[in-house]
Every structure is written in structure tokens, then in C-alpha cells.
Write a protein that holds these residues in place. Sequence first.
Motif, short mmCIF file in Angstrom:
data_model
loop_
_atom_site.label_atom_id
_atom_site.label_comp_id
_atom_site.label_asym_id
_atom_site.label_seq_id
_atom_site.Cartn_x
_atom_site.Cartn_y
_atom_site.Cartn_z
N ILE A 95 -17.04 -11.54 -0.72
CA ILE A 95 -17.09 -12.28 0.44
C ILE A 95 -16.19 -13.54 1.14
O ILE A 95 -15.25 -14.11 -0.08
N THR A 96 -16.23 -13.23 2.05
CA THR A 96 -14.64 -14.30 2.73
C THR A 96 -15.85 -15.05 3.72
O THR A 96 -17.10 -15.06 4.15
N ALA A 97 -14.90 -15.73 4.54
CA ALA A 97 -15.62 -16.59 6.10
C ALA A 97 -15.79 -16.33 7.51
O ALA A 97 -16.56 -16.08 7.69
N GLU A 98 -15.34 -14.37 6.98
CA GLU A 98 -15.64 -13.53 8.14
C GLU A 98 -17.09 -13.19 8.00
O GLU A 98 -17.65 -12.08 8.48
N GLY A 99 -17.37 -12.40 6.53
CA GLY A 99 -18.66 -11.69 6.51
C GLY A 99 -17.84 -10.99 4.65
O GLY A 99 -17.07 -11.51 4.36
N SER A 100 -19.33 -10.90 4.56
CA SER A 100 -18.77 -9.52 3.30
C SER A 100 -18.72 -8.71 3.56
O SER A 100 -18.58 -8.05 4.30
N HIS A 101 -18.27 -7.52 2.04
CA HIS A 101 -17.48 -6.52 2.66
C HIS A 101 -17.32 -6.08 1.46
O HIS A 101 -16.72 -6.11 0.30
N HIS A 102 -18.05 -4.79 1.17
CA HIS A 102 -17.68 -3.67 0.08
C HIS A 102 -16.92 -3.19 -0.28
O HIS A 102 -16.34 -2.24 0.50
N LEU A 103 -16.10 -2.59 -1.68
CA LEU A 103 -15.06 -2.08 -1.93
C LEU A 103 -15.37 -1.61 -2.46
O LEU A 103 -16.18 -1.22 -3.02
N ASP A 104 -14.90 0.18 -1.77
CA ASP A 104 -15.05 1.31 -2.16
C ASP A 104 -14.08 1.87 -3.47
O ASP A 104 -12.96 1.80 -3.34
N ILE A 105 -14.64 1.80 -4.57
CA ILE A 105 -13.68 2.25 -4.94
C ILE A 105 -14.25 3.94 -5.82
O ILE A 105 -13.49 4.19 -6.90
N THR A 106 -14.44 4.21 -5.51
CA THR A 106 -15.25 6.00 -5.80
C THR A 106 -14.12 6.97 -6.26
O THR A 106 -13.70 7.67 -6.37
N GLY A 107 -12.76 6.78 -5.21
CA GLY A 107 -11.91 7.84 -5.87
C GLY A 107 -11.40 7.67 -6.90
O GLY A 107 -10.92 9.04 -7.78
N TRP A 108 -11.16 6.40 -7.78
CA TRP A 108 -10.54 5.46 -8.33
C TRP A 108 -11.66 5.57 -9.40
O TRP A 108 -11.18 5.97 -10.69
N ALA A 109 -13.03 5.78 -9.05
CA ALA A 109 -14.02 5.87 -10.24
C ALA A 109 -14.04 7.55 -10.40
O ALA A 109 -14.27 7.61 -11.53
N TRP A 110 -14.00 8.69 -9.70
CA TRP A 110 -14.10 10.18 -9.51
C TRP A 110 -12.46 10.46 -10.87
O TRP A 110 -12.20 11.24 -11.58
N VAL A 111 -11.46 9.64 -10.73
CA VAL A 111 -9.74 10.09 -11.30
C VAL A 111 -10.33 9.55 -13.04
O VAL A 111 -10.16 10.21 -14.41
N HIS A 112 -10.92 8.48 -13.15
CA HIS A 112 -11.64 7.55 -13.86
C HIS A 112 -12.33 8.40 -15.34
O HIS A 112 -12.43 8.68 -16.06
N VAL A 152 -2.58 8.08 -23.67
CA VAL A 152 -2.40 7.09 -22.11
C VAL A 152 -2.61 7.28 -20.91
O VAL A 152 -2.75 6.46 -20.19
N ALA A 153 -3.45 7.85 -20.87
CA ALA A 153 -3.84 8.81 -19.26
C ALA A 153 -5.08 7.38 -19.02
O ALA A 153 -5.10 6.92 -18.65
N GLY A 154 -5.91 7.45 -20.34
CA GLY A 154 -6.84 6.09 -20.12
C GLY A 154 -6.78 5.02 -20.65
O GLY A 154 -7.49 4.23 -19.66
N ILE A 155 -5.00 4.78 -21.07
CA ILE A 155 -5.04 3.56 -21.61
C ILE A 155 -4.31 2.90 -19.08
O ILE A 155 -4.94 1.94 -18.54
N VAL A 156 -3.88 3.62 -18.79
CA VAL A 156 -3.03 3.47 -17.69
C VAL A 156 -4.07 3.09 -16.56
O VAL A 156 -4.43 2.53 -15.66
N THR A 157 -5.34 4.39 -16.65
CA THR A 157 -6.73 3.96 -16.05
C THR A 157 -7.30 2.80 -16.22
O THR A 157 -7.77 2.71 -15.61
N ALA A 158 -7.07 2.57 -17.57
CA ALA A 158 -8.40 1.74 -17.70
C ALA A 158 -7.56 0.40 -17.41
O ALA A 158 -8.39 -1.29 -16.84
N VAL A 173 -5.71 -0.08 -14.67
CA VAL A 173 -6.18 0.32 -13.21
C VAL A 173 -7.57 -1.02 -12.68
O VAL A 173 -7.81 -1.40 -11.87
N VAL A 174 -8.32 -0.16 -13.38
CA VAL A 174 -9.87 -1.12 -13.11
C VAL A 174 -9.92 -2.60 -13.77
O VAL A 174 -10.86 -2.70 -13.70
N LEU A 175 -9.25 -2.97 -14.40
CA LEU A 175 -9.30 -3.98 -15.30
C LEU A 175 -10.23 -4.65 -14.44
O LEU A 175 -10.86 -5.88 -14.76
N PRO A 176 -9.89 -5.52 -13.37
CA PRO A 176 -10.05 -6.64 -12.61
C PRO A 176 -11.57 -6.14 -11.78
O PRO A 176 -12.23 -7.21 -12.48
N TYR A 177 -11.98 -4.91 -11.98
CA TYR A 177 -13.33 -4.85 -11.95
C TYR A 177 -14.53 -4.23 -12.92
O TYR A 177 -15.41 -5.39 -12.55
#
Length: 138
Positions: A49-66, A96-102, A104-108
Amino acid sequence: MAYEVVELRADADTRAARPWLAGSLLAGAGLVDVIVAYGNTVTDPYVVITAEGSHHLDITGWAWVHLAVGSAALLAGLAVLTGRRRWRLVGVGCAVAGIVTAVVVLPYLPVRAVLAVALYATALRLLLRHRRERPAGP
């Protein structure tokens, strides 16, 4: 009063249990990743949510990698349970790949990511520490 000194040694049963524990942790972390990542592939639950409005974050690509990494970790964990040494190396790569992808999605998903990193790191430590041991059995 006499005390007896007892020397503790890792026998064959204890050494055989270590890859079993590592495989279980790896498979468990992979299963959790698969369940969580699948939920992120079907919806966009994150909004900025910003001053201009709300924006959906699309993390679908990262979710498929995950999802792919979680599936690979689940299968590698099950393969490590067989006790063969070559699957331990595959398990190391998946951890190792699991740690890297985890990370990446740490902020979410911070809580899930920290728990996944802990599981993957523990499995990785066990696999690396005991990678040269011969499996128990005939």
C-alpha cells in the motif's frame, strides 16, 4: 564410594542413525516447502500500500521455484533414508538449494523461512559431517 569411568563410543547403530535423521529432516523440510509453496502458486497474498494505491506482489515465479526445490528436497530426503552414500551428496545439494530459496522468500514468510533454514542447515551439517561413513548393513 567408587566411581566407574565409562567411555562412550559411537557404535554402528548410532552411526547408521545419523543419515536416517538427516534424511528425515530433509524430507520434512521439503514437505513443508511443498505445502507452503503450492499455496503461493494459486494466490497472490501480498499487497503493498502506497500513496498512489495498492499493488499486488506477484511471487508466483519464485513460488514455483520453491515448489520444485521442496519437491527435490523431499525426494532426496527419502533417498538418503536408503543409506547409500551417493544420495547423501544429492541431499547436500538439495539442502543448499533449500536454504537459498528460504532466504529469498524470507521477507514474505519470515517464521517459515527461519524454521526451514534451521531444518535444512541441521540436515546439511549431519550429511557433511558423516559423508565418509560406510552405511551399516551387508
